[in-house]
Design a protein around this motif. Structure first.
Motif, short mmCIF file in Angstrom:
data_model
loop_
_atom_site.label_atom_id
_atom_site.label_comp_id
_atom_site.label_asym_id
_atom_site.label_seq_id
_atom_site.Cartn_x
_atom_site.Cartn_y
_atom_site.Cartn_z
N TYR A 22 -46.70 -32.39 -22.26
CA TYR A 22 -47.18 -31.13 -22.88
C TYR A 22 -48.28 -30.29 -22.57
O TYR A 22 -49.46 -31.05 -22.31
CB TYR A 22 -47.20 -31.47 -24.40
N SER A 69 -48.03 -43.67 -34.54
CA SER A 69 -47.38 -42.45 -34.79
C SER A 69 -48.16 -41.67 -33.41
O SER A 69 -49.42 -42.07 -33.16
CB SER A 69 -48.12 -41.92 -36.13
N GLY A 70 -47.65 -40.83 -33.07
CA GLY A 70 -48.10 -39.99 -31.67
C GLY A 70 -47.88 -40.52 -30.51
O GLY A 70 -48.52 -40.11 -29.56
N GLY A 103 -45.30 -41.00 -28.87
CA GLY A 103 -44.21 -40.46 -27.85
C GLY A 103 -42.64 -40.80 -28.25
O GLY A 103 -41.63 -40.40 -27.30
N LYS A 104 -42.59 -41.32 -29.55
CA LYS A 104 -41.30 -41.67 -29.70
C LYS A 104 -40.29 -40.63 -29.83
O LYS A 104 -39.03 -40.68 -29.36
CB LYS A 104 -41.16 -42.73 -31.05
N SER A 105 -40.57 -39.61 -30.62
CA SER A 105 -39.58 -38.64 -30.88
C SER A 105 -39.64 -37.76 -29.41
O SER A 105 -38.35 -37.36 -29.13
CB SER A 105 -40.33 -37.47 -31.69
N THR A 106 -40.50 -37.62 -28.69
CA THR A 106 -40.61 -37.06 -27.44
C THR A 106 -39.23 -37.84 -26.54
O THR A 106 -38.78 -37.37 -25.75
CB THR A 106 -41.76 -37.16 -26.50
N GLN A 116 -35.52 -36.73 -37.37
CA GLN A 116 -36.36 -37.41 -38.23
C GLN A 116 -36.59 -36.68 -39.56
O GLN A 116 -36.41 -37.52 -40.59
CB GLN A 116 -38.01 -37.09 -37.40
N1 LIG Z 1 -44.50 -29.58 -28.73
C1 LIG Z 1 -45.52 -30.29 -28.47
N2 LIG Z 1 -46.48 -29.51 -27.71
C2 LIG Z 1 -47.60 -30.43 -27.51
N3 LIG Z 1 -47.77 -31.67 -27.86
C3 LIG Z 1 -46.91 -31.98 -28.30
C4 LIG Z 1 -45.75 -31.62 -28.79
N4 LIG Z 1 -44.67 -32.35 -29.17
C5 LIG Z 1 -45.51 -33.68 -29.36
N5 LIG Z 1 -46.79 -33.52 -28.90
C6 LIG Z 1 -47.68 -34.49 -28.75
O1 LIG Z 1 -47.16 -35.46 -27.81
C7 LIG Z 1 -47.30 -36.72 -28.55
C8 LIG Z 1 -46.25 -37.59 -28.72
O2 LIG Z 1 -45.53 -36.98 -29.94
P1 LIG Z 1 -44.33 -37.65 -30.56
O3 LIG Z 1 -43.86 -36.54 -31.28
O4 LIG Z 1 -43.35 -38.04 -29.52
O5 LIG Z 1 -44.75 -38.79 -31.33
P2 LIG Z 1 -43.99 -39.94 -32.01
O6 LIG Z 1 -44.25 -41.12 -31.69
O7 LIG Z 1 -42.78 -39.31 -32.59
O8 LIG Z 1 -44.91 -39.77 -33.64
P3 LIG Z 1 -44.44 -40.06 -35.09
O9 LIG Z 1 -44.21 -41.46 -35.43
O10 LIG Z 1 -45.63 -39.53 -36.10
O11 LIG Z 1 -43.18 -39.19 -35.36
C9 LIG Z 1 -48.23 -36.55 -29.59
O12 LIG Z 1 -49.58 -36.56 -29.17
C10 LIG Z 1 -48.04 -35.04 -30.08
O13 LIG Z 1 -49.18 -34.43 -30.49
#
Ligand SMILES: Nc1ncnc2c1ncn2[C@@H]1O[C@H](COP(=O)(O)OP(=O)(O)OP(=O)(O)O)[C@@H](O)[C@H]1O
Ligand SMILES: [Mg+2]
Lengths: 374, 225
Positions: free
Chosen positions: B13, B42-43, B45-48, B92
């Motif tokens: 990102y 959290s954060g 990268g799971k959702s990504t 989510q």
């Molecule tokens: N659209 C975006 N633009 C910039 N950074 C992003 C974006 N989406 C996510 N990130 C960053 O990428 C990283 C991974 O985010 P992600 O949402 O995949 O985390 P996650 O594991 O799903 O967290 P959670 O358990 O809190 O849902 C985080 O540091 C987040 O801040």
């Protein structure tokens, strides 16, 4: 359509607000259009609604009744021209009329436009009361109904001010006006006796008239001008625009309605855009679960369509309701062809303005579905 | 090879000068009939990871294939078709459409692809029954609890009989009993119908239903033993 309707019924409040805006706008547009048309009727109704295609004038008369003088015998020549199916000679004169035997100085007088026509020609209006013109009674006239409001009745005898000519009201008709004066339809003889009473005021033209109106879609104005000496042929539109003051007046009205429509377009577009913006998240969800742009766009545009059709219909009803309580003296004439064309314009504006929202929809990233709350 | 493949996938990102490496050189294959879990802080990268796997997000580097089709070669229109027909998303936040009843939430998926048939309706009712939602089919999302909404979202993801199910914390709002039922249901779908499924979860108790568990940390994926 399905989504559109579901949302309309679910978020009634919000959509009632938006349709209220469209209702008010269409109400205003139709109302102004009706007033504008009423006003332009005062200027030229008799020509506007005349069943004519062309009008023949004396050469170099600028399509003006008052500047043109022709012989009535030209009518027969015109009938022989290609495409001409019917002709109606007409002569016009301004006059001031009062009841017969009333005092010339104190009686109430009314300015009218006398239109001399052949009884039974297509220029003779349909009477709403009384009877039509009779060749046997050259003094009989049909008058616009507005004279009724001034206290004139069927059978009244009239004197033309400053003249010895007298006329008798034998019929009433509706919406006949020229140059903001009610029209009095008389025989051509009566008109000539009044207008060309002074010796040689008719320039020696036999049976003088001011114009000969032509029916026949196939007629060829250029050919007529070539084959008949000393005439000028104008289209119906040219004839109407040559009525003194009409073009300027009508231009003002058109400009007003035009501006109103442009401003409405902007307001409606902004409203739909805001509405779409609020639903970004929702559209993101739809895209994420596999909805195509087309699916979403269809639902948005059909929603705008449904909303606009309903609102415009209500606007039309409101306009007619308002017109019903307007005083008779107010010039208001909303004809069906105006209603239809302005409805289509308003509908097109709504639908086209929703295309701005469509551009936004196409750009929504399905990822927004992941981020936000619902 | 059917199912889902990620080959050396990275996602960065970019925000101004600031870069977040949300996925770092991830390689993974999930075959039909396989149910895997992803855990991580959290954060991390799971959702990504799920967005990239589910054709919502194009990777910065590497290649993602769904049923042997490389998604980087697809246009927006084809991507939405892939999402509609081959992927069942459980997001989510449950992300229902506010003005549709529970039943319509499921049927809309059918509508996106064409017509709603009587069978589709029957199927939707059966799915909702499986998730204990029969008494709520006429309710709107704002009349449901968080857990109920989640269950509707799960039912919706099954609606088009997708090959790949992606679930982002599907049990976050559910009590233990429901959570177990839901994950069991996903596991059962995966086994009986030969689907591939990936579930992101924080709930360690759910891992027992999965074939294997991966951990993601700072964008790096590794297999848990
Ligand atoms: N659209 C975006 N633009 C910039 N950074 C992003 C974006 N989406 C996510 N990130 C960053 O990428 C990283 C991974 O985010 P992600 O949402 O995949 O985390 P996650 O594991 O799903 O967290 P959670 O358990 O809190 O849902 C985080 O540091 C987040 O801040
Ligand atoms: Mg997440």
């Amino acid at each position: 359509m399905f989504l559109a309707l579901k949302e309309l019924t679910y978020s009634k409040g919000r959509f009632i607000m938006i349709s209220l805006i469209i209702i008010l706008i269409s109400w205003l547009v139709f109302f102004l259009a009706g007033l504008g048309n009423g006003l332009s009727d005062l200027g030229a109704a008799t020509l506007k609604y005349a069943p004519i295609e062309y009008a023949v004038y004396e050469e170099n008369s600028d399509f003006s009744f008052s500047k043109s003088m022709l012989s009535e015998s030209l009518a027969d020549d015109l009938l022989k021209e290609k495409g001409v199916t019917a002709v109606a000679p007409i002569g016009t004169a301004s006059a001031s009329i009062r009841q017969k035997n009333s005092d010339e100085d104190t009686a109430s007088k009314i300015d009218v436009l006398i239109a001399g026509i052949r009884p039974g020609s297509f220029m003779e209006p349909i009477v709403t009361a009384g009877e039509s013109l009779q060749a046997s009674n050259p003094a009989g006239v049909i008058v616009d109904r507005s004279l009724e409001l001034e206290g004139f009745k069927l059978g009244d005898n009239l004197t033309i001010n400053g003249s010895t000519q007298e006329m008798e009201i034998i019929g009433f008709t509706e919406n006949q006006s020229l140059s903001h004066q009610p029209v009095v339809f008389s025989s051509l003889e009566k008109l000539r006796e009044y207008k060309y009473a002074a010796p040689s005021s008719d320039n020696g033209i036999k049976d003088v008239v001011n114009s000969i109106l032509i029916q026949g879609k196939e007629s060829e104005p250029k050919e007529i001008e070539k084959s008949i000496e000393g005439v000028q042929v104008g289209s119906k539109k040219e004839a109407i625009n040559a009525v003194p003051g009409y073009a300027a007046e009508n231009g003002t009205i058109t400009l007003m309605v035009g501006f109103l429509i442009i401003i409405s377009a902007i307001i409606i577009a902004v409203f739909f855009y805001i509405l779409t913006s609020q639903k970004t998240q929702q559209f993101g969800v739809m895209k994420a679960i596999g909805g195509s742009n087309w699916f979403i766009i269809k639902s948005v545009v059909s929603q705008v369509f449904i909303l606009s059709v309903i609102s415009i219909l209500i606007g039309i009803l409101l306009t007619y309701a308002t017109a019903a309580v307007l005083p008779d003296s107010m010039p208001f004439n909303l004809i069906p062809s105006l209603v239809i064309s302005y409805s289509l314009v308003l509908l097109a504006i709504s639908v086209i303005s929703s295309f701005f929202s469509v551009l936004k929809i196409a750009k929504i990233d399905p990822l927004t579905a992941l981020g936000g709350k619902e | 090879m059917a199912g889902l493949q990620l080959k050396n996938v990275s996602k960065v990102y970019q925000e101004g000068d600031f870069e977040t490496i949300a996925l770092n050189d991830v390689t993974l294959a999930v075959e039909p009939g396989e149910f895997i879990a992803i855990i991580g802080p959290s954060g991390s990268g799971k959702s990504t990871f799920l967005s990239v796997s589910g054709a919502l997000l194009q990777p910065s580097k590497g290649e993602v294939s769904i049923n042997d089709v490389a998604i980087s070669t697809l246009k927006e229109k084809e991507l939405s078709k892939v999402r509609l027909e081959q992927i069942g998303f459980i997001l989510q936040t449950s992300n229902l459409i506010p003005y549709l009843t529970v039943l319509d939430q499921l049927l809309i998926v059918k509508r996106m692809g064409g017509k709603v048939t009587a069978q589709a309706k029957e199927y939707a009712l059966r799915l909702l029954a499986d998730l204990g939602m029969t008494s709520k089919i006429k309710k709107y999302p704002n009349e449901l609890s968080g857990g109920e909404r989640q269950r509707v979202a799960i039912a919706r993801s099954f609606m088009n009989d997708p090959d790949l199910i992606l679930a982002d914390e599907p049990t976050a709002n559910l009590d233990t009993k429901r959570a177990n039922e839901v994950v069991q249901l996903i596991a059962q779908e995966v086994k009986s119908r030969g689907k591939a499924a990936i579930m992101v979860t924080h709930d360690e108790r759910m891992l027992k239903y999965c074939d294997c568990v991966y951990r993601i940390e700072d964008g790096v994926l590794s297999r848990e033993e």
